[in-house]
Scaffold this active site. Structure first.
Site, mmCIF file in Angstrom:
data_model
loop_
_atom_site.group_PDB
_atom_site.id
_atom_site.type_symbol
_atom_site.label_atom_id
_atom_site.label_comp_id
_atom_site.label_asym_id
_atom_site.label_seq_id
_atom_site.Cartn_x
_atom_site.Cartn_y
_atom_site.Cartn_z
ATOM 1 N N ASP A 33 -12.212 -1.866 2.562
ATOM 2 C CA ASP A 33 -10.874 -0.872 2.025
ATOM 3 C C ASP A 33 -10.188 -0.177 2.999
ATOM 4 O O ASP A 33 -10.644 0.440 4.095
ATOM 5 C CB ASP A 33 -11.430 0.164 1.134
ATOM 6 N N ASP A 127 -5.045 -3.997 -0.379
ATOM 7 C CA ASP A 127 -5.811 -3.535 0.745
ATOM 8 C C ASP A 127 -7.380 -3.247 0.517
ATOM 9 O O ASP A 127 -7.881 -2.755 1.305
ATOM 10 C CB ASP A 127 -5.254 -2.004 0.937
ATOM 11 N N GLU A 128 -7.954 -3.988 -0.523
ATOM 12 C CA GLU A 128 -9.254 -3.985 -0.570
ATOM 13 C C GLU A 128 -9.716 -5.100 -1.221
ATOM 14 O O GLU A 128 -9.054 -5.712 -1.839
ATOM 15 C CB GLU A 128 -9.787 -2.757 -1.450
HETATM 16 P P1 TTP Z 1 -6.047 2.882 -2.093
HETATM 17 O O1 TTP Z 1 -6.729 2.216 -1.269
HETATM 18 O O2 TTP Z 1 -6.342 3.586 -3.314
HETATM 19 O O3 TTP Z 1 -5.667 4.311 -1.119
HETATM 20 P P2 TTP Z 1 -5.410 4.309 0.475
HETATM 21 O O4 TTP Z 1 -5.735 3.024 1.215
HETATM 22 O O5 TTP Z 1 -3.829 4.946 0.506
HETATM 23 O O6 TTP Z 1 -6.437 5.335 0.895
HETATM 24 P P3 TTP Z 1 -7.933 5.241 1.052
HETATM 25 O O7 TTP Z 1 -8.353 5.325 2.491
HETATM 26 O O8 TTP Z 1 -8.598 6.261 0.113
HETATM 27 O O9 TTP Z 1 -8.317 3.806 0.475
HETATM 28 O O10 TTP Z 1 -4.501 2.131 -2.341
HETATM 29 C C1 TTP Z 1 -4.069 1.316 -1.187
HETATM 30 C C2 TTP Z 1 -2.524 1.315 -1.379
HETATM 31 O O11 TTP Z 1 -2.009 1.053 -2.615
HETATM 32 C C3 TTP Z 1 -1.923 2.811 -0.915
HETATM 33 O O12 TTP Z 1 -1.918 3.167 0.317
HETATM 34 C C4 TTP Z 1 -0.738 2.824 -1.753
HETATM 35 C C5 TTP Z 1 -0.996 1.811 -2.811
HETATM 36 N N1 TTP Z 1 -0.999 2.542 -3.962
HETATM 37 C C6 TTP Z 1 0.253 2.769 -4.987
HETATM 38 O O13 TTP Z 1 1.079 2.085 -4.591
HETATM 39 N N2 TTP Z 1 0.153 3.400 -6.043
HETATM 40 C C7 TTP Z 1 -1.132 4.206 -6.385
HETATM 41 O O14 TTP Z 1 -1.227 4.790 -7.660
HETATM 42 C C8 TTP Z 1 -2.377 3.986 -5.400
HETATM 43 C C9 TTP Z 1 -3.819 4.622 -5.748
HETATM 44 C C10 TTP Z 1 -2.012 3.179 -4.263
HETATM 45 MG MG MG Z 2 -7.351 2.038 0.718
#
Ligand code: TTP
Ligand code: MG
Length: 411
Positions: A33, A127-128
């Site tokens: 992730d 992203d995961e």
């Molecule tokens: P996430 O993996 O949920 O969050 P993140 O990568 O920003 O942070 P973390 O380190 O906690 O993993 O989401 C990945 C991307 O998806 C995030 O950067 C932005 C996008 N996203 C949205 O566009 N809308 C949303 O509601 C969420 C949760 C994420």
């Molecule tokens: Mg993330």
């Protein structure tokens, strides 16, 4: 920079089989992730934002935060929060919009790294993803080393983005683990540290436990995974039905779901940027051949055949050309694919060769290999090529991708 002081929490041991639902088939699952993905892209592309609170998302009156950089999180800024609220919580934060093309590019680069290790990649979002690397241990070493390499290669290919990785024997534990040492961390859950890791966690970290279930669990004195694990399963079933049974299983760290790869993949590709432009066409051609061999190996491992190929060439001034061609018939034989790929390259370099900064090779129009019709009369040359591919795949599977290459000498 934190990157060079990674926070690893693990015991260097193979992931224990007994945690798995199938005692005879120990699995090695990774959950990868990216950290604050959109905000990290903004900080990479705008160095003045590094180390500062950054909010990404819409900046209009109804704008919503897509993510907050780790510097903004202590202020309470979170994904999906109205931008106005996040700005009140952290007025010094810089609000940015990240271009879709930058997100797509980074996302594809991350996916590319994952596919170097296994074709069992199940993306959950941009992203995961889950990776089942059980079958890759022979080729790449233990799952922990793979997790470390994947983090390093993601950092390199994306030009500085960090990923957190969870290593465990199933999807539930791997996902939980990747979150325990964020950002830029790796966590391994083994049979030995399973209870110590899980028991103190709040029930809200269990999949599917939202505020309503949380309130119900709190009402019967259950606050942590440990509380659920120790609770009589009958009590949970009486209160929550079959879902109660599932909660009990998860709190024990049991999860049998398999990694379901994204079979809708439309292409398999690899590209390489050179530190210095390559001015010898034969050297570029050699790199292209090794890329073609690698993607053809991945194609066969995923049981696909390709109906088309493409090359991408970027010169020193960042001018990029792409050339593609269709095969007469979908194939998974390296010789057929290379024949078309090298034809594209030779045509390009014969007409306009300039020193090359980046070269890439992609196999397109993928079809399941089972879907390629058997021919009535088989060309003996093709039978021979299939034999060569099998032998080379066996060597690559055993000794790694650097072990054997074809020569380009004859052109
Ligand atoms: P996430 O993996 O949920 O969050 P993140 O990568 O920003 O942070 P973390 O380190 O906690 O993993 O989401 C990945 C991307 O998806 C995030 O950067 C932005 C996008 N996203 C949205 O566009 N809308 C949303 O509601 C969420 C949760 C994420
Ligand atoms: Mg993330």
């Amino acid at each position: 920079m934190k990157r060079f002081l990674p926070s690893f929490t693990f015991v260097r041991k193979p992931v224990a089989p007994e945690m798995d639902g199938h005692p005879n088939i120990p699995r090695a699952i990774l959950h990868v992730d990216m950290d604050a993905f959109f905000a990290s892209i903004a900080q990479r592309d705008h160095p003045e934002l590094r180390g500062k609170p950054v909010l990404t998302g819409g900046t209009g009156p109804r704008g919503v935060v897509t993510t907050a950089s780790y510097e903004a999180r202590p202020f309470g800024c979170r994904s999906a929060m109205p931008m106005a609220q996040a700005r009140r919580l952290c007025p010094q934060a810089v609000c940015v919009k990240v271009r879709g093309t930058s997100i797509r590019e980074a996302s594809l680069q991350v996916r590319e790294v994952m596919h170097r290790y296994t074709d069992l990649v199940q993306p959950l979002s941009c992203d995961e993803a889950f990776l089942d690397v059980t079958g890759s241990v022979r080729l790449f070493g233990d799952p922990i080393s793979m997790g470390e390499s994947i983090r390093r290669e993601i950092f390199e290919i994306t030009g500085g983005l960090t990923a957190s990785v969870g290593v465990a024997s199933n999807k539930f534990l791997a996902k939980l683990a990747s979150d325990l040492n964020k950002p830029d961390g790796m966590t391994v859950i083994t049979a030995e540290n399973l209870r110590a890791t899980l028991d103190p966690l709040p029930v809200s970290r269990l999949w599917g436990v939202g505020p309503a279930t949380q309130t119900k669990l709190h009402a019967i004195g259950i606050k942590t995974f440990g509380d659920i694990r120790r609770a009589p399963v009958d009590q949970l079933v009486a209160r929550f039905g079959t879902w109660g049974e599932r909660l009990h299983e998860l709190a024990h760290g049991r999860d049998e779901r398999v990694v379901t790869p994204d079979r809708s993949a439309k292409s398999i590709g690899q590209e390489q940027t050179f530190a210095e432009n390559l001015s010898d066409p034969q050297a570029v051609r050699d790199v292209l051949l090794s890329q073609c061999e690698h993607v053809a190996w991945r194609l066969r491992a995923a049981k696909f055949a390709a109906g088309g190929v493409a090359i991408k060439v970027r010169d020193g001034s960042f001018y990029t050309v792409s050339r593609s061609a269709t095969l007469d018939e979908a194939s998974d034989r390296t010789a057929d694919l290379w024949n078309t790929v090298s034809g594209l390259f030779d045509t390009w370099s014969g007409q306009q060769f300039v020193p090359v900064r980046l070269i890439g090779c992609t196999l397109e129009r993928l079809v399941a290999r089972d879907g390629v019709p058997e021919r009535l009369f088989t060309d003996p040359q093709e039978v021979k090529q299939t034999g060569v591919d099998r032998a080379m795949d066996a060597i690559v599977n055993k000794f790694g991708s650097g072990a054997v290459h074809r020569g380009t000498g004859g052109r």
